[in-house]
Design an enzyme around this catalytic site. Structure first.
Site, mmCIF file in Angstrom:
data_model
loop_
_atom_site.group_PDB
_atom_site.id
_atom_site.type_symbol
_atom_site.label_atom_id
_atom_site.label_comp_id
_atom_site.label_asym_id
_atom_site.label_seq_id
_atom_site.Cartn_x
_atom_site.Cartn_y
_atom_site.Cartn_z
ATOM 1 N N GLU A 204 4.009 -6.073 4.437
ATOM 2 C CA GLU A 204 3.936 -5.313 5.804
ATOM 3 C C GLU A 204 4.997 -5.650 6.722
ATOM 4 O O GLU A 204 5.665 -6.526 6.664
ATOM 5 C CB GLU A 204 2.671 -6.096 6.536
ATOM 6 C CG GLU A 204 1.302 -5.733 5.804
ATOM 7 C CD GLU A 204 0.814 -4.125 5.775
ATOM 8 O OE1 GLU A 204 1.395 -3.426 6.511
ATOM 9 O OE2 GLU A 204 -0.078 -3.702 5.412
ATOM 10 N N ASP B 51 6.118 1.328 7.317
ATOM 11 C CA ASP B 51 4.734 0.823 6.861
ATOM 12 C C ASP B 51 4.177 1.849 5.796
ATOM 13 O O ASP B 51 3.356 2.761 6.092
ATOM 14 C CB ASP B 51 3.913 0.896 8.102
ATOM 15 C CG ASP B 51 2.580 0.256 7.995
ATOM 16 O OD1 ASP B 51 2.251 -0.369 6.996
ATOM 17 O OD2 ASP B 51 1.770 0.616 8.812
ATOM 18 N N HIS C 197 0.860 -1.195 -0.038
ATOM 19 C CA HIS C 197 0.080 -0.111 0.216
ATOM 20 C C HIS C 197 0.851 1.200 0.035
ATOM 21 O O HIS C 197 1.890 1.164 0.580
ATOM 22 C CB HIS C 197 -1.051 0.047 1.185
ATOM 23 C CG HIS C 197 -0.349 -0.057 2.668
ATOM 24 N ND1 HIS C 197 -0.006 1.024 3.155
ATOM 25 C CD2 HIS C 197 -0.090 -1.102 3.339
ATOM 26 C CE1 HIS C 197 0.517 0.799 4.405
ATOM 27 N NE2 HIS C 197 0.616 -0.548 4.548
ATOM 28 N N ASP D 267 -0.588 4.399 0.670
ATOM 29 C CA ASP D 267 -1.217 5.242 1.693
ATOM 30 C C ASP D 267 -0.484 5.043 3.189
ATOM 31 O O ASP D 267 0.029 3.944 3.645
ATOM 32 C CB ASP D 267 -2.542 5.087 1.952
ATOM 33 C CG ASP D 267 -3.100 3.867 2.329
ATOM 34 O OD1 ASP D 267 -2.279 2.923 2.182
ATOM 35 O OD2 ASP D 267 -4.143 3.746 3.223
ATOM 36 N N GLU E 7 -5.368 0.959 2.412
ATOM 37 C CA GLU E 7 -5.082 0.034 3.437
ATOM 38 C C GLU E 7 -5.175 0.680 4.867
ATOM 39 O O GLU E 7 -5.679 -0.208 5.664
ATOM 40 C CB GLU E 7 -3.647 -0.700 3.184
ATOM 41 C CG GLU E 7 -3.660 -2.010 3.889
ATOM 42 C CD GLU E 7 -3.068 -1.815 5.517
ATOM 43 O OE1 GLU E 7 -3.081 -2.874 6.089
ATOM 44 O OE2 GLU E 7 -2.688 -0.684 6.004
#
Length: 377
Positions: A162, A99, A66, A68, A133
């Site tokens: 992740e 992250d 992701h 975002d 996400e």
């Protein structure tokens, strides 16, 4: 500056607070297209999604990530601007460093290197990125997975980047995740003066026995490597703010993290039956965030173990702990899913960071996983 560090810094400098992608995927798509990928932008509502593929046929390996990030909170609390990547003492600071813009950058570099070495590789290498996400997770991978299902797109393996490592890169291999089920309970009462309780119905008092039963219940003894199911009350709201008024209504939010022993409809039925035993006047609204998934022993786990041991120096712990991830939307397509990424100690925190040595190693780690799964197929 190395390729992965340069790309990670470029991504961090884009303030892509969910669901805003801030141009991350457009930039990545142009780079992937130069490497030979076919890129498709799938936009649903305010969410950007990128589906990029190289090769054809099975097996299909998806690198899932992701673009975002969560909001940085008070900027003044950071040692440096959260959207101006800063390197200090061998560490890269910035929102999304761990992250998961570091992993996304590593995915891209690993894919480029793999295609340079294996331009005619067997099967399909795919990269799936979303800007939803960290938010509602409605118009992101959930919606893309529906589209892929309608197209009949098969997926054999999914590698999510992740931040899964605990203390050092590669010390933990995520092989599953619990399901997540949230609920908002509204209990009706009758408002009144605290001095005249006989003229009122206190919804807090009425609901307390039900809450006690819910929180005391032993749901199960765990499932294979999963811990037991847990119910946690997260929010309680009632009253006017005055201490002499019996509230007329109560709102309670709770969440269950559950293992494959359960499915969401069965949990919902059990909770409704328990509430009905207490004679409450209530309404209940459910939100199913995702069912649990588990990748059994097989080629994917075996190869991942071997690769992670090579990088960390010891066999990884194989875990199903933690929260939810977007892999929960890919697993129902029949894919085996694992999660491998950097250390998660600073995620969502002020001064989020990743060790430069870990970031530099990630492309090599991901490239080796890709090679073992596709080139050696």
């Amino acid at each position: 500056m190395s390729d992965v560090l340069d790309l990670a810094c470029d991504l961090i400098s884009r303030p892509s607070m969910t669901p805003d992608d801030a141009g991350c995927q457009e930039m990545i798509a142009k780079r992937l297209e130069r490497a030979g990928f076919i890129c498709e932008h799938l936009r649903y509502a305010a969410v950007s999604n990128l589906w990029a593929t190289h090769g054809r046929g099975a097996p299909v390996l998806v690198l899932l990530g992701h673009t975002d990030v969560v909001p940085p909170g008070p900027v003044e609390a950071w040692t440096s601007d959260p959207f101006m990547p800063d390197m200090r003492n061998g560490i890269l600071y910035g929102r999304g460093a761990a992250d998961m813009k570091g992993s996304v950058a590593a995915f891209v570099i690993a894919a480029e290197r793999f295609l340079a070495a294996y331009p005619q590789h067997p099967g399909t290498l795919a990269i799936l990125l979303t800007s939803d996400e960290e938010g509602q997770a409605i118009d992101g991978v959930r919606k893309v997975a529906e589209t892929l299902r309608q197209r009949g797109q098969g997926i054999d393996w999914c590698l999510t980047g992740e931040p899964s490592s605990s203390k050092r890169l590669g010390d933990l291999l995520r092989v599953g995740r619990r399901g997540s089920l949230s609920a908002t309970l509204h209990v009706k009462g009758v408002q009144g003066h605290v001095a005249y309780p006989h003229q009122a119905r206190n919804p807090i008092h009425l609901a307390l026995p039900a809450f006690a039963a819910l929180t005391a219940r032993h749901w199960d003894d765990g499932y294979e490597s999963f811990p037991s199911t847990s119910l946690q009350i997260s929010n309680i709201h009632a009253g006017t703010g005055a201490n002499n008024v019996i509230p007329g209504a109560l709102e309670v939010a709770f969440n269950l993290r559950y293992n494959p022993h359960w499915i969401a409809p069965r949990l919902e039925s059990e909770i409704v039956a328990l509430l009905d035993q207490h004679g409450l006047d209530y309404t209940l609204h459910w939100h199913r965030s995702g069912e649990p998934f588990y990748t059994p022993e097989g080629k994917l786990r075996r190869i991942a173990r071997e690769v992670l041991e090579r990088f960390s120096g010891a066999p990884p712990e194989e875990s199903t702990g933690g929260g939810t991830s977007d892999a929960r939307f890919i697993a129902p397509l029949g894919a085996q899913c694992i999660e491998v990424g950097p250390v998660n100690a600073s995620i969502h925190q002020v001064d989020e960071h990743v060790c430069l040595s870990d970031l530099e190693a990630l492309p090599d780690l991901y490239q080796l996983l890709i090679e073992r799964l596709l080139a050696e197929h």
